[in-house]
Enzyme design. Structure first.
Site, PDB file in Angstrom:
ATOM      1  N   GLY A 105       0.828  -1.216   0.000  1.00 21.62           N
ATOM      2  CA  GLY A 105       0.000   0.000   0.000  1.00 21.62           C
ATOM      3  C   GLY A 105       0.855   1.256   0.000  1.00 21.62           C
ATOM      4  O   GLY A 105       0.482   2.283   0.577  1.00 21.62           O
ATOM      5  N   ILE A 146      -0.856  -1.935  -5.764  1.00 20.73           N
ATOM      6  CA  ILE A 146      -1.515  -2.419  -6.985  1.00 20.73           C
ATOM      7  C   ILE A 146      -1.618  -1.285  -8.007  1.00 20.73           C
ATOM      8  O   ILE A 146      -2.111  -1.475  -9.097  1.00 20.73           O
ATOM      9  CB  ILE A 146      -2.922  -3.010  -6.711  1.00 20.73           C
ATOM     10  CG1 ILE A 146      -3.767  -2.032  -5.885  1.00 20.73           C
ATOM     11  CG2 ILE A 146      -2.822  -4.356  -6.017  1.00 20.73           C
ATOM     12  CD1 ILE A 146      -5.225  -2.438  -5.774  1.00 20.73           C
ATOM     13  N   ASP A 160      -0.143  -7.606  -5.302  1.00 15.96           N
ATOM     14  CA  ASP A 160      -1.531  -7.771  -4.870  1.00 15.96           C
ATOM     15  C   ASP A 160      -1.525  -8.692  -3.654  1.00 15.96           C
ATOM     16  O   ASP A 160      -1.209  -9.883  -3.770  1.00 15.96           O
ATOM     17  CB  ASP A 160      -2.343  -8.385  -6.030  1.00 15.96           C
ATOM     18  CG  ASP A 160      -3.805  -8.549  -5.653  1.00 15.96           C
ATOM     19  OD1 ASP A 160      -4.160  -8.276  -4.475  1.00 15.96           O
ATOM     20  OD2 ASP A 160      -4.590  -8.951  -6.532  1.00 15.96           O
ATOM     21  N   TYR A 216     -15.119  -2.234   8.914  1.00 18.22           N
ATOM     22  CA  TYR A 216     -13.737  -1.781   9.109  1.00 18.22           C
ATOM     23  C   TYR A 216     -13.262  -2.161  10.513  1.00 18.22           C
ATOM     24  O   TYR A 216     -12.186  -2.741  10.691  1.00 18.22           O
ATOM     25  CB  TYR A 216     -13.688  -0.264   8.908  1.00 18.22           C
ATOM     26  CG  TYR A 216     -12.337   0.371   9.094  1.00 18.22           C
ATOM     27  CD1 TYR A 216     -11.275   0.098   8.235  1.00 18.22           C
ATOM     28  CD2 TYR A 216     -12.121   1.310  10.120  1.00 18.22           C
ATOM     29  CE1 TYR A 216     -10.046   0.717   8.390  1.00 18.22           C
ATOM     30  CE2 TYR A 216     -10.901   1.935  10.268  1.00 18.22           C
ATOM     31  CZ  TYR A 216      -9.861   1.634   9.405  1.00 18.22           C
ATOM     32  OH  TYR A 216      -8.652   2.259   9.558  1.00 18.22           O
TER      33      TYR A 216
HETATM   34  C1  AKB Z   1     -10.809   6.282   8.920  1.00 17.37           C
HETATM   35  O1  AKB Z   1     -11.411   7.346   9.157  1.00 17.37           O
HETATM   36  O2  AKB Z   1     -11.338   5.272   8.447  1.00 17.37           O
HETATM   37  C2  AKB Z   1      -9.344   6.208   9.295  1.00 17.37           C
HETATM   38  C3  AKB Z   1      -9.168   5.656  10.660  1.00 17.37           C
HETATM   39  C4  AKB Z   1      -9.403   6.495  11.842  1.00 17.37           C
HETATM   40  O3  AKB Z   1      -8.826   4.519  10.792  1.00 17.37           O
HETATM   41  N1  AKB Z   1      -8.740   7.495   9.163  1.00 17.37           N
END
Ligand code: AKB
Length: 329
Positions: A8, A35, A53, A142
């Protein structure tokens, strides 16, 4: 002798980390991978670059065989806001990608840096002075991938004695490479819009408090953690680190000290607001301070001054920030 591979490397953190590590260890010792081809000439021409990748284990093996790295900074990831629009991709890149890199690190006996985030916390986590060891029940994809990543890195350390280390980053503020797809990106956008148009419409509410850090502190934190004496590390992966915490309103006030005519208004994005509301107001980073000497250099005042100068230069050279949802850290 150190040989470092960065995944990355074209993203927001990777582009600045690559330059910093090349300065520290020598251009040829740092292999930038992504990538995408770096658009920035300095990044592209200052040392080795490979397409890589992370979802393809054979590809990783080939690059590792060629370059024989002993340390990996694994930065390829999808951020929080874009993750909610593409949960499947977020899981694949953030978890399967990390797993492939951990396996390569195990096979080639590499140290590994993994960036976790304030996103690894959730609504049931204490919001103020969020402890290092606490409840982690995030409700974003996330956050789920970041908790899984922290645990995987701990597992590889315990089970295979791999030298894994990591940080829980707050929002990162920088001007050289656009952030992409994060919830905290408003802070960077505000600087660009303040200089270009003296006006910014913020997608988070005025009083949303979040931890933040200026990129040079973040780069130094990564390098210092990876160079820290292993015998002092109790936590290893996922150290809380922060440098400042503020709300959009507070940042606008700070910018107004330099650009008095700057105005901010608010058009709340419900998805991003819900993500921000589930994150800490501010974290306790005393474990990082005690175990490896973490100390930020920039607060909101000094960061704002430098950002306004640097962003003005950047706009003169390159034009305005184009908002995107690229998603690499
Ligand atoms: C996001 O906002 O997704 C990132 C983080 C705080 O991990 N900047």
């Amino acid at each position: 002798m150190k040989k470092i591979l960065i995944t990355g490397a074209v993203g927001q953190i990777g582009s600045e980390l690559t330059v910093a590590l090349r300065k520290r260890y020598g251009d040829e010792k740092v292999i930038a991978t992504d990538i995408r081809m770096p658009a920035d000439k300095d990044l592209r021409d200052s040392g080795p670059f490979e397409f890589l990748d992370c979802l393809d284990p054979n590809h990783i093996t080939r690059v590792m065989q060629i370059h024989k790295a002993d340390t990996i900074y694994h930065l390829a990831a999808v951020l929080s806001a874009v993750g909610e629009t593409k949960p499947n991709q977020a899981w694949k890149i953030n978890v399967n990608g990390l797993y492939n890199i951990l396996e390569a690190a195990r096979q080639y006996r590499c140290a590994l840096f993994f960036p976790s985030s304030i996103g690894a916390f959730g609504k049931s986590t204490p919001k103020d002075n969020t402890p290092q060891d606490t409840i982690q029940r995030p409700d974003t994809i996330y956050g789920v991938t970041k908790v899984a990543g922290e645990l995987l890195c701990d597992y590889y350390h315990k089970r295979f004695n791999l030298d894994t280390r990591g940080l829980r980053f707050p929002g990162l503020i920088s001007y050289e490479t656009e952030p992409g797809g994060g919830t905290t990106d408003y802070a960077v956008e505000m600087f660009f819009e303040a200089i270009k148009h003296k006006k910014y419409t913020c997608y988070l509410k005025a009083d949303t408090s979040l931890d933040m850090m200026y990129m040079p502190d973040a780069i130094r934190a990564m390098i210092e953690l990876m160079e820290a004496d292993a015998s002092r590390l109790v936590h290893r992966n996922a150290f809380n680190v922060t440098a400042m915490n503020f709300t959009p309103e507070r940042l606008a006030d700070e910018i107004r000290k330099h650009i008095p005519e700057f105005v901010i208004d608010y058009k709340v994005d419900a998805t991003k607001q819900a993500i921000a509301d589930s994150w800490p107001n501010y974290m306790d980073d005393s474990a990082a301070r005690e175990e490896w000497g973490w100390k930020p250099q920039y607060d909101i005042e000094s960061m704002t001054k430098v950002m306004l100068d640097k962003v003005s230069d950047y706009i003169n050279r390159n034009g305005a920030l184009k908002s995107n949802l690229r998603g690499d850290r």
